[in-house]
Write a protein that holds these residues in place. Structure first.
Motif: not given
Ligand SMILES: Cc1cc2nc3c(=O)[nH]c(=O)nc-3n(C[C@H](O)[C@H](O)[C@H](O)COP(=O)(O)OP(=O)(O)OC[C@H]3O[C@@H](n4cnc5c(N)ncnc54)[C@H](O)[C@@H]3O)c2cc1C
Length: 524
Positions: A427-429, A440-444, A451-452
């Motif tokens: 969510q933050r991303l 974003a969910q994929h990167l996590m 991810a960041q």
């Protein structure tokens, strides 16, 4: 991880405690366990990390319900113990890389009342064996309940279903995370480096060095080590004979193929276990990221570095999908497919005269060649990689180093990207970087707490936030990240293993090769 730095570590270290040949799950596990015990470690792989069997698995973390069935039917205590150990490992794998693994609900469709009873008892036993490591309670489901979980199932034949739980992992990235953690703890690791020649002590014939060939530069390099470990899976016999031509083959390979279908074929989160095919196999139909994975087959094969899904395997697997699903699936819906080779130990094989075999647990074996002292770890499965590493190193302490065994601590070692991982950070991303929930969910899930770092690459280059392909959540920054930080050096390193796009969607992967090639050219 930087390839040049790894090469320098290999060049400047006079002698390693251990040198591991093979960077699949088995070799990676040994490297991590060994550095955590304070040993100096070199690990090399001819291809890429997880370039062979370890990226071609069904991606299940399991004790094996079928092995349990065999154990009960044949009253086989060893097999039972193996299932129990694997179930304990299942919990450890899930804990140590929460971004790359997750529990998975599986439904066994039953076509009559008796099947329902049989599989309910079986799954209860599976659950009972896992004890406190159980994921969730298995249960018998009515036809209506089964269909509410998987509405795509053929309703007419269905009588009921049995629900149970196992684990699922991103195999290629899990292997990489183990290697990254080993490297962060001091190991020197190099992909695309083939073991080509051993050097031996003239007086006792014991191995003292290994010449490797770096396929990126074509240069050769000599590594000195006290102990050499052969963790080459299906290729174990080639390293055994490289050390000693007298050793007889121990490995038989069995091929297993999968097809990948679009998610619309099965939309929910519950997988299907087909417990018995006409030829006595098990087939899984598993929700796998944005796809559905169907597999696997199981048949004897020749050793090959490039096993591919064959047409007859596609036909065979689709026939089962169509037996279970209401809506017929056609070959043109297949997005991708892949095959791998299981490294199976030949049963009842006469141990070579000059080797000393230590059978530690039934489905894997640590062998020490009496003369050269080459240690070969053979057999096993993904789920038990950590156990295989532990057995190998415990044996090395007692049989070769002749020292008190230093305790294995890998059980509690969080893997790269798992530290401080909170899936909700997606969510933050989305707010900080203006990316979609999908990406974003994929990167996590791919990079965990790193991810960041992938997104930081977009700070001065906004275009790196663009999707690599419109049908998939991958962004362009990932390609740069895996080349700069994860030692990806070829198209397949990037597309097949770091991103995994090639195994999910062949066409999409082909269409982005040009972009990936450019990034590789600029950064390697
Ligand atoms: C179809 C299929 C499905 C499976 N599904 C599951 C599952 O769902 N769950 C599960 O627990 N297990 C599963 N397995 C088993 C599991 O995948 C394997 O047991 C495991 O991946 C083997 O790992 P490994 O490291 O021993 O071998 P590999 O992954 O093959 O690694 C060996 C490495 O050695 C390298 N190498 C070879 N020769 C040389 C050389 N001369 N110099 C340097 N390096 C060399 C290779 O490049 C390779 O990377 C499955 C296996 C198959 C085939």
């Amino acid at each position: 991880m930087n390839r040049q730095k790894q090469l320098e570590k290999l060049q400047t270290t006079k002698e390693f405690d251990i040198c591991i040949i093979g960077g699949g799950a088995t070799g990676a596990g040994i490297a991590l366990d060994a550095v955590l015990r304070g040993l100096s470690v070199a690990l090399i792989d001819k291809n890429d990390f997880a370039g062979q069997t370890s990226s071609k698995s069904t991606k299940l973390i399991h004790g094996g319900v079928r092995y349990l069935e065999q154990a009960v039917k044949k009253l086989d205590w060893e097999q039972y113990k193996m299932v129990r150990k694997a179930l304990r490992e299942r919990e450890i794998l899930l804990q140590n890389a929460p971004h790359l693994s997750s529990p998975l609900a599986l439904l066994t469709p039953c076509f009559n009342f008796f099947e329902g009873i049989y599989y309910t008892i079986g799954m209860k036993m599976y659950e009972w064996i896992s004890g406190s490591q159980n994921i969730a309670k298995s249960k018998w489901l009515s036809k209506k309940e089964a269909l509410s979980l998987i509405p795509e199932l053929k309703a007419k034949r269905l009588n009921s279903g049995v629900l149970y739980y196992d684990g699922q992992l991103d195999d290629a990235r899990y292997c990489l995370a183990i290697i990254q953690t080993a490297e962060a703890n001091g190991a020197a690791v190099l992909n695309h480096a083939e073991a080509i020649k051993f050097g031996k002590n003239e007086d006792n014939g014991r191995l003292k060095s290994l010449t490797i060939k770096d396929s990126m530069s074509n240069e050769e390099l000599k590594i000195n080590a006290k102990v050499f470990i052969n963790a080459t899976g299906p290729f174990a016999d080639s390293i055994r004979t490289l050390a000693s031509s007298k050793l007889k083959p121990r490995i038989k390979v069995s091929r297993g193929a999968h097809v990948v279908l679009p998610r619309e074929v099965m939309k929910g989160d519950t997988a299907i276990l087909v417990p018995k095919t006409d030829d006595g196999r098990v087939i899984f139909m598993i929700p796998w990221q944005d796809q559905v994975l169907i597999g696997t087959t199981d048949e004897a094969d020749e050793l090959s570095e490039t096993p591919q899904l064959e047409e007859y395997e596609k036909t065979y697997l689709l026939a089962y999908v169509n037996r279970y699903f209401e809506k017929s699936v056609t070959p043109d819906q297949v997005k991708s497919g892949f095959a791998g080779l299981r490294p199976l130990l030949q049963a009842q094989l006469q141990t070579a005269m000059n080797s000393d075999t230590k059978s530690l647990v039934r489905d894997h074996e640590v062998e020490i060649d009496r003369r050269t002292k080459l240690v070969s770890i053979m057999g096993g499965k993904w789920t038990t990689y950590r156990l295989m590493a532990k057995d190998t190193l415990d044996t090395i302490y007692t049989e070769i180093l002749k020292k008190e065994v230093v305790k294995c601590t890998s059980e509690h070692q969080m893997l790269h990207g798992g530290e401080n991982y909170q899936f909700e950070d997606w969510q933050r991303l989305t707010h900080e970087y203006g990316i979609s929930t999908w990406t974003a969910q994929h990167l996590m899930k791919k990079y965990g707490s790193n991810a960041q770092k992938v997104l930081q690459l977009t700070q001065n280059q906004e275009d790196l936030k663009q999707l690599l392909h419109p049908n998939h959540p991958f962004i362009k920054a990932e390609v740069l990240y895996v080349v700069q930080e994860e030692m990806a050096t070829t198209l397949d390193d990037v597309l097949e293993r770091r991103l995994g796009l090639k195994l999910r969607d062949t066409e999409a992967s082909k269409s982005v090769e040009g972009f990936v090639a450019e990034i590789l050219k600029e950064n390697t």
